[in-house]
Design a protein around this motif. Structure first.
Motif, PDB file in Angstrom:
ATOM      1  N   ASN A   1      52.377  50.260  33.682  1.00 40.92           N
ATOM      2  CA  ASN A   1      53.587  50.143  34.669  1.00 40.92           C
ATOM      3  C   ASN A   1      53.557  48.953  35.635  1.00 40.92           C
ATOM      4  OD1 ASN A   1      54.658  52.400  33.525  1.00 40.92           O
ATOM      5  ND2 ASN A   1      53.930  53.873  34.885  1.00 40.92           N
ATOM      6  N   TRP A   2      52.357  48.890  36.221  1.00 43.16           N
ATOM      7  CA  TRP A   2      52.252  47.856  36.941  1.00 43.16           C
ATOM      8  C   TRP A   2      52.392  46.344  36.255  1.00 43.16           C
ATOM      9  CZ3 TRP A   2      49.149  43.323  37.876  1.00 43.16           C
ATOM     10  CH2 TRP A   2      49.187  42.878  39.038  1.00 43.16           C
ATOM     11  N   ARG A   3      52.006  46.296  35.121  1.00 47.77           N
ATOM     12  CA  ARG A   3      52.058  45.134  34.342  1.00 47.77           C
ATOM     13  C   ARG A   3      53.288  44.698  34.081  1.00 47.77           C
ATOM     14  NH1 ARG A   3      46.543  44.158  30.715  1.00 47.77           N
ATOM     15  NH2 ARG A   3      48.028  42.419  29.778  1.00 47.77           N
ATOM     16  N   ASP A   4      54.289  45.872  33.815  1.00 45.78           N
ATOM     17  CA  ASP A   4      55.709  45.700  33.695  1.00 45.78           C
ATOM     18  C   ASP A   4      56.141  45.214  34.624  1.00 45.78           C
ATOM     19  OD1 ASP A   4      55.337  46.665  30.950  1.00 45.78           O
ATOM     20  OD2 ASP A   4      56.002  48.886  31.730  1.00 45.78           O
ATOM     21  N   LEU A   5      55.883  45.429  35.931  1.00 46.61           N
ATOM     22  CA  LEU A   5      56.455  44.964  37.213  1.00 46.61           C
ATOM     23  C   LEU A   5      55.965  43.602  37.575  1.00 46.61           C
ATOM     24  CD1 LEU A   5      55.777  48.311  39.727  1.00 46.61           C
ATOM     25  CD2 LEU A   5      57.852  47.366  38.871  1.00 46.61           C
ATOM     26  N   PHE A   6      54.878  43.178  37.221  1.00 45.13           N
ATOM     27  CA  PHE A   6      54.189  41.829  37.351  1.00 45.13           C
ATOM     28  C   PHE A   6      53.832  41.234  35.850  1.00 45.13           C
ATOM     29  CE2 PHE A   6      53.573  44.413  40.946  1.00 45.13           C
ATOM     30  CZ  PHE A   6      54.457  43.581  42.033  1.00 45.13           C
ATOM     31  N   PRO A   7      54.900  40.978  35.166  1.00 45.47           N
ATOM     32  CA  PRO A   7      54.470  40.193  33.921  1.00 45.47           C
ATOM     33  C   PRO A   7      53.888  39.137  33.981  1.00 45.47           C
ATOM     34  CG  PRO A   7      56.802  40.252  34.131  1.00 45.47           C
ATOM     35  CD  PRO A   7      56.561  41.068  35.138  1.00 45.47           C
ATOM     36  N   GLU A   8      54.029  38.341  34.942  1.00 47.23           N
ATOM     37  CA  GLU A   8      53.402  36.987  34.803  1.00 47.23           C
ATOM     38  C   GLU A   8      51.887  36.731  35.713  1.00 47.23           C
ATOM     39  OE1 GLU A   8      56.208  34.228  36.402  1.00 47.23           O
ATOM     40  OE2 GLU A   8      57.575  34.402  34.644  1.00 47.23           O
ATOM     41  N   ALA A   9      51.713  38.046  36.204  1.00 45.15           N
ATOM     42  CA  ALA A   9      50.415  38.170  37.017  1.00 45.15           C
ATOM     43  C   ALA A   9      49.298  37.462  36.093  1.00 45.15           C
ATOM     44  CB  ALA A   9      50.156  39.507  37.398  1.00 45.15           C
ATOM     45  N   GLU A  10      48.393  36.805  36.941  1.00 47.61           N
ATOM     46  CA  GLU A  10      47.029  36.182  36.184  1.00 47.61           C
ATOM     47  C   GLU A  10      46.071  36.530  37.294  1.00 47.61           C
ATOM     48  OE1 GLU A  10      47.763  32.490  34.670  1.00 47.61           O
ATOM     49  OE2 GLU A  10      47.556  31.360  36.443  1.00 47.61           O
ATOM     50  N   VAL A  11      44.905  36.541  36.879  1.00 44.63           N
ATOM     51  CA  VAL A  11      43.599  36.559  37.676  1.00 44.63           C
ATOM     52  C   VAL A  11      42.899  35.338  37.620  1.00 44.63           C
ATOM     53  CG1 VAL A  11      41.445  37.834  38.195  1.00 44.63           C
ATOM     54  CG2 VAL A  11      43.348  39.230  37.482  1.00 44.63           C
ATOM     55  N   GLN A  12      42.711  34.608  38.723  1.00 43.81           N
ATOM     56  CA  GLN A  12      42.159  33.262  38.731  1.00 43.81           C
ATOM     57  C   GLN A  12      40.724  33.398  39.337  1.00 43.81           C
ATOM     58  OE1 GLN A  12      44.726  30.747  40.854  1.00 43.81           O
ATOM     59  NE2 GLN A  12      46.252  30.385  38.839  1.00 43.81           N
ATOM     60  N   VAL A  13      39.907  32.727  38.771  1.00 45.21           N
ATOM     61  CA  VAL A  13      38.557  32.844  39.179  1.00 45.21           C
ATOM     62  C   VAL A  13      38.355  31.658  40.166  1.00 45.21           C
ATOM     63  CG1 VAL A  13      35.991  32.716  38.808  1.00 45.21           C
ATOM     64  CG2 VAL A  13      37.472  33.895  37.357  1.00 45.21           C
ATOM     65  N   ILE A  14      38.180  31.593  41.394  1.00 44.60           N
ATOM     66  CA  ILE A  14      38.068  30.517  42.270  1.00 44.60           C
ATOM     67  C   ILE A  14      36.709  29.895  42.227  1.00 44.60           C
ATOM     68  CG2 ILE A  14      38.565  29.868  44.723  1.00 44.60           C
ATOM     69  CD1 ILE A  14      41.004  30.911  43.277  1.00 44.60           C
ATOM     70  N   GLU A  15      36.624  28.650  42.081  1.00 42.08           N
ATOM     71  CA  GLU A  15      35.218  28.004  42.200  1.00 42.08           C
ATOM     72  C   GLU A  15      34.951  27.764  43.810  1.00 42.08           C
ATOM     73  OE1 GLU A  15      33.723  26.870  39.609  1.00 42.08           O
ATOM     74  OE2 GLU A  15      35.088  27.936  38.445  1.00 42.08           O
ATOM     75  N   VAL A  16      33.836  28.069  43.983  1.00 42.71           N
ATOM     76  CA  VAL A  16      33.027  28.031  45.377  1.00 42.71           C
ATOM     77  C   VAL A  16      31.653  27.451  45.082  1.00 42.71           C
ATOM     78  CG1 VAL A  16      34.639  29.556  46.702  1.00 42.71           C
ATOM     79  CG2 VAL A  16      32.467  30.433  45.880  1.00 42.71           C
ATOM     80  N   ALA A  17      31.112  26.689  45.963  1.00 41.70           N
ATOM     81  CA  ALA A  17      29.788  26.113  45.837  1.00 41.70           C
ATOM     82  C   ALA A  17      28.845  26.763  47.023  1.00 41.70           C
ATOM     83  CB  ALA A  17      29.877  24.806  46.073  1.00 41.70           C
ATOM     84  N   THR A  18      29.259  27.850  47.857  1.00 37.11           N
ATOM     85  CA  THR A  18      28.685  28.424  48.854  1.00 37.11           C
ATOM     86  C   THR A  18      28.177  29.690  48.805  1.00 37.11           C
ATOM     87  OG1 THR A  18      30.756  28.988  49.965  1.00 37.11           O
ATOM     88  CG2 THR A  18      29.838  27.119  50.616  1.00 37.11           C
TER      89      THR A  18
END
Length: 189
Positions: free
Chosen positions: A63-80
């Protein structure tokens, strides 16, 4: 699903993986996948005990995926940190550049020319009120500092790109280069 999500160290106990999978199924949750670095956590980089693992993930119901079909999880690069944060992007938006507002960059303080620009801007018209002097200094700093800021952002971007390329290298040279680039990145930050 989880076998290729860990490098180094002991394997996860089968019952934990099974329990996690069963819980996701019972709650009707599905993994959203990810964009970016595969492993979200690491320990003991460069040693014989080096462990990399995908500990974090985004999950959602259909149901959530139907509401937000373009959603994507991005892994953010950090060096700290030894943990890479996740960013949930709900839709793909096109970037529309806005008019640049003046922002003083603390990195400018290290530049001798910054002090000269402020001094000359402040002394340019003794009859001018303080608001006018601040405006003149801001305009001159923005004109001068734009190139420095762009160069600074370019260096940060280069460091992030290099860290990304070196992230999974396990050879001594790759580890040394990663640590050197990370030190440079932290200095720039």
């Amino acid at each position: 699903m989880y076998e290729d999500e860990k490098r180094g160290g002991n394997k996860q106990p089968y019952y934990l993986l099974t329990g996690f999978t069963e819980t996701l199924e019972q709650c009707e949750l599905r993994d959203l996948g990810f964009v970016g670095e595969k492993f979200t956590w690491e320990k003991s980089r460069g040693s014989h005990h080096w462990i990399q693992e995908r500990l974090d993930r985004g999950v959602a119901t259909q149901n959530w995926r139907d509401l937000f079909p373009e959603a994507e999880v991005q892994v953010i690069e950090v060096a700290t940190s030894d943990h890479l944060p996740l960013f949930l992007k709900l839709n793909k938006q096109t970037y529309v550049p806005k008019e640049r507002k003046f922002r003083f960059e603390n990195a400018w303080i290290r530049e001798k020319e910054c002090r000269n620009i402020i001094k000359h801007g402040w002394e340019s018209d003794e009859a001018m009120d303080i608001v006018g002097k601040i405006k003149i200094c801001g305009e001159r700093l923005q004109e001068w500092g734009g190139g420095i800021s762009d160069e600074f952002k370019r260096k940060l971007s280069q460091c992030r790109d290099m860290l990304k390329r070196l992230q999974s290298r396990r050879d001594n040279q790759g580890i040394r280069r990663y640590n050197g680039v990370r030190d440079e990145y932290l200095k720039l930050l």
